[in-house]
Design an enzyme around this catalytic site. Sequence first.
Site, short mmCIF file in Angstrom:
data_model
loop_
_atom_site.label_atom_id
_atom_site.label_comp_id
_atom_site.label_asym_id
_atom_site.label_seq_id
_atom_site.Cartn_x
_atom_site.Cartn_y
_atom_site.Cartn_z
N HIS A 112 -33.65 -7.58 97.74
CA HIS A 112 -34.48 -8.24 98.76
C HIS A 112 -34.58 -7.42 100.04
CE1 HIS A 112 -34.82 -12.03 96.48
NE2 HIS A 112 -33.57 -11.79 96.12
N ASN A 184 -36.27 -18.55 95.37
CA ASN A 184 -37.24 -17.57 94.88
C ASN A 184 -38.59 -18.25 94.65
OD1 ASN A 184 -35.41 -15.41 94.79
ND2 ASN A 184 -34.79 -15.87 92.69
N HIS A 376 -26.93 -17.41 103.25
CA HIS A 376 -25.74 -17.63 102.43
C HIS A 376 -25.89 -18.97 101.72
CE1 HIS A 376 -21.77 -18.04 100.95
NE2 HIS A 376 -21.19 -18.57 102.01
N TYR A 399 -22.63 -13.52 98.99
CA TYR A 399 -23.41 -13.44 100.23
C TYR A 399 -22.53 -13.15 101.44
CZ TYR A 399 -27.86 -14.84 98.18
OH TYR A 399 -29.03 -14.86 97.47
#
Length: 732
Positions: A112, A184, A376, A399
């Site tokens: 990402h 997503n 996160h 994360y």
Amino acid sequence: MSTKKTDTPVPGAPGSEPPTLEEPTEPREVPPPKPDQQQPTPLSPTGAPSADPPTASAQQGAYLTTATGVRIGDSDHSLKAGTRGPTVLSDHHLREKIMHFDHERIPERVVHARGAGAHGVFVANGAASTISRAAVFGKDEETPVFVRFSTVLGSRGSADTVRDTRGFATKFYTSEGNWDLVGNNMPVFFIQDGIKFPDVIHAGKPHPDREIPQAQSAHDTFWDFVSLHTEAQHHAIWNMSDRGIPRSYRTMEGFGVHTFRLVDAEGGTTLVKFHWKPRLGVHSLTWEEAQLAGGVDPDFHRRDLYDAIESGAFPVWDLGIQTFPDTPDQMFEGIDLLDSTKLVPEELAPVQLIGTLTLNGNPTNFFAETEQVAFHTGHLVPGIDGTDDPLLMARNFSYLDTQLTRLAGPNFNQIPINRPHAPVNDNHRDGFHQQAVHGGVAPYSPSSLDGGCPFFAGADEGAFVDVPVEVQGAKVRENPATYDDHFSQARLFWKSMSPVEQEHIVNAYSFELGKCYEQAIKERQLLALANIDEDLCAKVATALGLPAPARSVEVEEPDPSPALSQVGETWPTDGRLVGVVVDPDGDLAAVAGLREGLLGAGVLPLLIAPHGGELGEGLVAQRTFATVRSIELDAVVVAGAAPPAPDALVSRDGKAGDTSTVRTDPRVGMLVGECFRHCKAVLAFGDGRSVIDELGLGGAGVVTGDGPGDVQDELLTLMGAHRSWERFATQP
């Protein structure tokens, strides 16, 4: 929540004030940000509200200074021993300037990395307040948000329009702390267990020996992994569909992917899946449009997002949830809710809308906000909890770990874009980039010093309470039997597509597998496609020049889910872009009337002319025949037949072509022809009709008339369906 249009009908001005021709020499304060720009809400590192204006964190003063505020008189020349002598070590300004420049870049995200962000507000409608105690879901509760959209595989410098999954991550600055919904644009993922995440990303990334191909899955290592791990087939077919190349972030669905648990005020629980539904509908690029955009405008998606916000066409999504009983087996209609490679069809569990997200502010500084924002999946608030999805659990670990490298230490939540809008008293101390100045002597709990502060909160004081879910069983490295079905939902997706969408999927598989070198990988993936659909497999096999294998796994025939298709509905046209081809010597009054009508309907017309600048009748060209390309337009209206312009020369513009045999500039013909080929609405009135006649265009989505009033309503109707789908050719 404001949806008021700004006074900037055409976006793109780089600053809040136009520059002067001469270099400014009179000292003055920094100009204010543009009206579309926002900054993080002023807060202390520990979440205390600040009386400072939002611009307090911006550059201050009229004079150039060092980082410690000392004014600088010359930043063009290093300090030397004589005009031709060596630079001296005592040049503190040079040292500071170069030191900071050398460290301007931080490690990009492993995944990402390529993204764009915007500020906004989420307003709840209260529908979820009966099943969750979270304050963010209270009726009419307004919560500031920051949203980051992204691709997965590419580097920061890659193109926007590659075929890939897109991230849709939302940071809610709630009154109870930050909640991050990190999703997503596809409801399923490649893997069922997070321990495989490094493997699927390593497989999708460029080959380590040559560092190619960039931001693509059309290569051997990706399809080697996917064909061996057949659990990835469902996500792969989503990627091969039109969902893999969105038209815009504004026309992109979002999904939380995992199943989450909501907790009500009495401790009752409900399992849910989160959905973001774009008000403009789901819309994608064709493969050719994506390739054109990658070359003409690699920043296609981020430019579209920023321009829409600047022009006042604020992107809007409704947040919805699918709800399921929190049963011990965590199954619903035979679907394992903890398997992230599975979705629940909306026909089985309708999406219930619980609030609305509006993006209404662009970042003031990309690095400070979009690049440093840290999401996160473990950032939860009371009333929202996770589940035992093994992919989610691995993300909860990952994360936090990644921020230590990217943002250089444990204090990344003190960066302005990450600061919670709630009081922070965490007993954390020190570490890299500590910005808080902690008082007291007892950073531990419980304590009797510092008056015992901070104290533990109970549920009545808003504490996060972990749901007491029963856990039992042997410690094993195994999956439940329900994870073994790898093909039924991929077949569900295929059977839910329209013939046009199925043809695009065939083309995508044919291209991607055709880029693979190893024959065994192609054959192995064909074995998987045969288990999804034998017709799909046969068509791809024909393109690869290989025999189509027989099905090896029997899959139950699913009922199609219309909600998975992008075809068949109509959507609002707010913020859509219409190219209007203008002849400066034609009927400009008619063009002005069309322009006003489109602006009044919430559509943004871009006037395209032989040259830039003023055209007459108060009209100004936003694009020229040399600078426009069909990919940025949702439709085209030909309002004039301009003859070849002076720059219609192949030596200046390769699109110009031969002008000796045409009445109209050939670049207009290319523009209109591309729009027609991509099944966008093509309209013409007045002299512009001759262009349509010269190109021999007709059929669905092609409209002509005497004046603008004859085409405007048809234009809005046609754009509402995204494309004239019946113009796409499909194979039986």
